[in-house]
Write an enzyme that holds these catalytic residues in place. Structure first.
Site, short mmCIF file in Angstrom:
data_model
loop_
_atom_site.label_atom_id
_atom_site.label_comp_id
_atom_site.label_asym_id
_atom_site.label_seq_id
_atom_site.Cartn_x
_atom_site.Cartn_y
_atom_site.Cartn_z
N LYS A 102 -9.67 16.80 2.51
CA LYS A 102 -8.52 16.12 3.16
C LYS A 102 -8.38 15.60 4.33
O LYS A 102 -8.14 14.26 4.47
CB LYS A 102 -7.31 17.32 3.36
CG LYS A 102 -5.96 17.04 3.84
CD LYS A 102 -5.03 18.04 4.15
CE LYS A 102 -5.28 18.90 5.31
NZ LYS A 102 -4.66 18.31 6.56
N ASN A 103 -8.82 16.32 5.43
CA ASN A 103 -9.21 15.54 6.84
C ASN A 103 -9.98 14.42 6.82
O ASN A 103 -9.88 13.69 7.58
CB ASN A 103 -9.43 16.57 7.74
CG ASN A 103 -8.28 17.63 7.99
OD1 ASN A 103 -7.32 17.33 7.55
ND2 ASN A 103 -8.75 18.86 8.76
N CYS A 142 4.89 20.64 16.62
CA CYS A 142 4.70 20.96 15.11
C CYS A 142 4.62 22.84 15.30
O CYS A 142 4.45 23.21 16.25
CB CYS A 142 3.44 20.57 14.69
SG CYS A 142 1.91 20.78 14.93
N ARG A 164 0.48 20.04 20.60
CA ARG A 164 -0.42 19.01 20.11
C ARG A 164 0.06 17.62 20.57
O ARG A 164 0.54 16.67 19.74
CB ARG A 164 -0.29 18.80 18.25
CG ARG A 164 -0.77 20.21 17.80
CD ARG A 164 -0.86 20.37 16.43
NE ARG A 164 -1.99 19.92 15.68
CZ ARG A 164 -2.36 19.98 14.50
NH1 ARG A 164 -1.57 20.47 13.83
NH2 ARG A 164 -3.36 19.30 14.23
N ASP A 174 -9.29 25.87 11.44
CA ASP A 174 -8.71 25.82 9.89
C ASP A 174 -9.00 26.96 9.15
O ASP A 174 -8.67 27.05 7.88
CB ASP A 174 -8.80 24.54 9.42
CG ASP A 174 -8.39 23.53 10.10
OD1 ASP A 174 -7.47 23.59 10.86
OD2 ASP A 174 -8.38 22.29 9.70
N ARG A 219 0.02 20.62 0.55
CA ARG A 219 -0.26 19.46 1.74
C ARG A 219 -1.76 19.50 1.54
O ARG A 219 -2.59 18.24 1.82
CB ARG A 219 0.04 19.76 2.98
CG ARG A 219 1.50 19.61 3.24
CD ARG A 219 1.84 19.94 4.76
NE ARG A 219 1.04 18.96 5.51
CZ ARG A 219 1.22 18.83 6.70
NH1 ARG A 219 2.01 19.68 7.53
NH2 ARG A 219 0.68 17.74 7.38
C1 UD1 Z 1 -7.52 17.96 13.37
C2 UD1 Z 1 -7.38 18.62 12.01
C3 UD1 Z 1 -7.03 19.83 11.85
C4 UD1 Z 1 -7.72 20.68 12.55
C5 UD1 Z 1 -7.97 20.16 14.07
C6 UD1 Z 1 -8.85 21.15 14.92
C7 UD1 Z 1 -6.83 16.22 10.87
C8 UD1 Z 1 -6.02 15.49 10.10
N1 UD1 Z 1 -6.43 17.50 11.21
O1 UD1 Z 1 -6.25 17.88 13.96
O2 UD1 Z 1 -6.85 20.48 10.40
O3 UD1 Z 1 -7.23 21.97 12.71
O4 UD1 Z 1 -8.28 18.87 14.06
O5 UD1 Z 1 -10.13 21.21 14.40
O6 UD1 Z 1 -8.19 16.18 10.80
N2 UD1 Z 1 -5.04 17.65 22.30
C9 UD1 Z 1 -4.62 17.43 23.45
N3 UD1 Z 1 -4.46 16.02 23.74
C10 UD1 Z 1 -4.60 14.87 22.54
C11 UD1 Z 1 -5.11 15.61 21.53
C12 UD1 Z 1 -5.48 16.71 21.05
O7 UD1 Z 1 -4.42 18.19 24.30
O8 UD1 Z 1 -4.13 13.74 22.99
C13 UD1 Z 1 -5.42 19.29 22.03
C14 UD1 Z 1 -4.46 19.85 20.91
O9 UD1 Z 1 -3.31 20.05 21.33
C15 UD1 Z 1 -5.36 20.86 20.35
C16 UD1 Z 1 -6.73 20.43 20.67
O10 UD1 Z 1 -6.70 19.14 21.55
O11 UD1 Z 1 -5.14 21.94 21.41
C17 UD1 Z 1 -7.35 20.08 19.43
O12 UD1 Z 1 -6.59 18.96 18.62
P1 UD1 Z 1 -7.19 17.86 17.79
O13 UD1 Z 1 -8.83 18.14 17.61
O14 UD1 Z 1 -6.76 16.53 18.02
O15 UD1 Z 1 -6.58 18.27 16.42
P2 UD1 Z 1 -6.08 17.08 15.14
O16 UD1 Z 1 -7.04 15.92 15.30
O17 UD1 Z 1 -4.81 16.96 15.17
#
Ligand code: UD1
Length: 421
Positions: free
Chosen positions: A22-23, A117, A122, A305, A397
């Site tokens: 999925k991701n 969310c 996030r 995850d 999902r």
């Molecule tokens: C992706 C995955 C999700 C997985 C996560 C962590 C997809 C579609 N989703 O989510 O399934 O659980 O990686 O492995 O691939 N953060 C910030 N600032 C930012 C971006 C992120 O502070 O600009 C923080 C987030 O709040 C969180 C952490 O960084 O605490 C990790 O988030 P991130 O790795 O970005 O997760 P996603 O890419 O949203």
């Protein structure tokens, strides 16, 4: 709304083929926006998130067709509004990763801010920091972020926090930039590596994906390509836990074992037999599971995850396990529901102490997010009496027809349509 009913107690046996990730697919769908010409994706899982991303691409002007084999033609995009609207972004946060491709190829993107969310705040500050470094003008207004740049330029970006989506988004921004970019403290997840492979196949020049530093030499254009998506390490991990807790014997065909070291290691610590074969991963659950301590970390650490699924395993292990969540806040929403089924779990800050083994008893439980839902299904597999999981749209999902796949392994599990919410 659908519900899933499970009658626990069956040992899972047989084999199941792991679906596309999925991701990985969601990001590759976004990346297809960068190509001049049609992209064809194979081994695409039938998931509502993939359909939502398809809808977003259509709104942007792409022609999207098929499902298991998905075609995306971005030909009509330049004539569209280059906008990812609130109604789609709110249902799926990964929508924000159209930003990089739109900005890189079309010079503009208007994307609704995702907001909070269920599993935490996030933010996307790191995505925006990267785009600003690449030369984008960024404005926030009316709940939208608007980015503009005639052509992005290469830059050095050091991420403050390791973010999967941020790394992917900025990487897609940099592929068409003028000059070379260096991204540091990047996420090393297999899905980042898969996206880099896909982009390089389109004609990009990316090196270092899978390490903490990625270098990208900008090119003038990218082509549409044909690509088969890698198998899903989280689906494989979830099925492995299902086999482990039911004392089952299951072959996970095509499981991406090289991307699953942390999960396999924890399962082995718990006494689960995991044999890597040429076909995938052969998992056999022991008569008695041992407790485990798990801390979620960015890859190659233990994936957040898989935390909820391992917690179910911990309820069946003899002794106390400690699960610590360091990636997302609020990611223990499955705990009260598991508690209602008889689990003995105490949360203190970002750690959950699980005392096992406790017999679980079937109950009506409410799915709250994707992986939490998976944990409730797993709990149902070992519970006494029927477990009714409601709000399974969360499950849909990220897991394709999970009830059919578990039924194929001998589980007593059924989906009913039109249940109360
Ligand atoms: C992706 C995955 C999700 C997985 C996560 C962590 C997809 C579609 N989703 O989510 O399934 O659980 O990686 O492995 O691939 N953060 C910030 N600032 C930012 C971006 C992120 O502070 O600009 C923080 C987030 O709040 C969180 C952490 O960084 O605490 C990790 O988030 P991130 O790795 O970005 O997760 P996603 O890419 O949203």
């Amino acid at each position: 709304m659908d519900k899933i009913v499970i009658h626990g107690g069956e040992r899972l046996q047989g084999e199941v083929r792991i679906n596309g990730a999925k991701n990985a697919v969601l990001l590759i769908q976004c990346a297809a926006l960068l190509g001049e010409g049609k992209t064809t994706l194979r081994h695409v899982p039938r998931l509502s998130d993939v359909r939502t991303m398809g809808k977003l691409l259509e709104r942007l002007g792409c022609q999207v067709g098929g499902d298991r084999t998905l075609s995306i033609d971005p030909e009509g995009v330049a004539r569209g509004g280059l906008e990812a609207p609130y109604d789609l972004v709110k249902t799926m946060r990964a929508s924000v990763t159209v930003m990089g491709p739109l900005l890189a190829r079309y010079g503009r993107a208007r994307v609704s801010l995702p907001g909070g969310c269920a599993i935490g705040a996030r933010p996307i500050d790191q995505h925006l920091k990267g785009f600003a470094a690449l030369g984008a003008e960024i404005e926030l207004s009316h709940g939208y972020v608007e980015l503009r740049a005639r052509r992005l330029h290469g830059a050095s970006v050091v991420f403050d926090t390791v973010t999967v989506g941020g790394t992917q988004n900025v990487m897609m921004g940099a592929v068409l930039a003028r000059g070379t970019s260096r991204l540091e403290n990047v996420a090393r997840e297999p899905e980042v590596q898969e996206l880099a492979r896909f982009l390089n196949k389109m004609g990009a020049r990316i090196s270092g994906a899978g390490t903490p530093v990625i270098e990208i030499e900008g090119v003038d254009s990218l082509g549409g390509i044909d690509h088969a998506v890698v198998p899903d390490r989280i689906e494989a991990g979830t099925m492995a836990v299902a086999a482990a807790i039911t004392r089952g014997d299951v072959l996970l065909r095509d499981a991406p074992v090289d991307d699953m070291h942390a999960v396999i290691a924890k399962l082995q610590e718990a006494g689960v037999s995991c044999d890597v074969t040429s076909d995938g991963l052969h998992v056999r659950g022991p008569e008695q599971l041992r407790p485990i301590d798990v801390t979620t970390r960015p890859y190659p650490g233990f994936p957040t995850d898989m935390q909820a699924q391992l917690m179910v395993l911990a309820t069946q292990a003899h002794g106390q396990s400690l699960l610590t969540e360091t990636i997302f806040e609020n990611r223990f929403m499955h705990v009260p529901e598991l508690g209602r089924m008889g689990a003995d779990i105490h949360v203190n800050g970002n750690s959950a102490a699980v005392r096992g083994s406790t017999p679980l008893s079937g109950a009506i439980v409410m799915a709250t997010d994707l992986r939490a839902s998976a944990s409730l299904v797993l709990a149902g597999l070992v519970a006494d009496g029927p477990t009714e999981v409601r709000r399974v749209y969360h499950l849909d999902r990220g897991y394709e027809a999970i009830e059919k796949r578990l039924r194929g392994l001998g589980a007593r599990i059924e989906r009913f349509h039109g249940a109360p919410g």
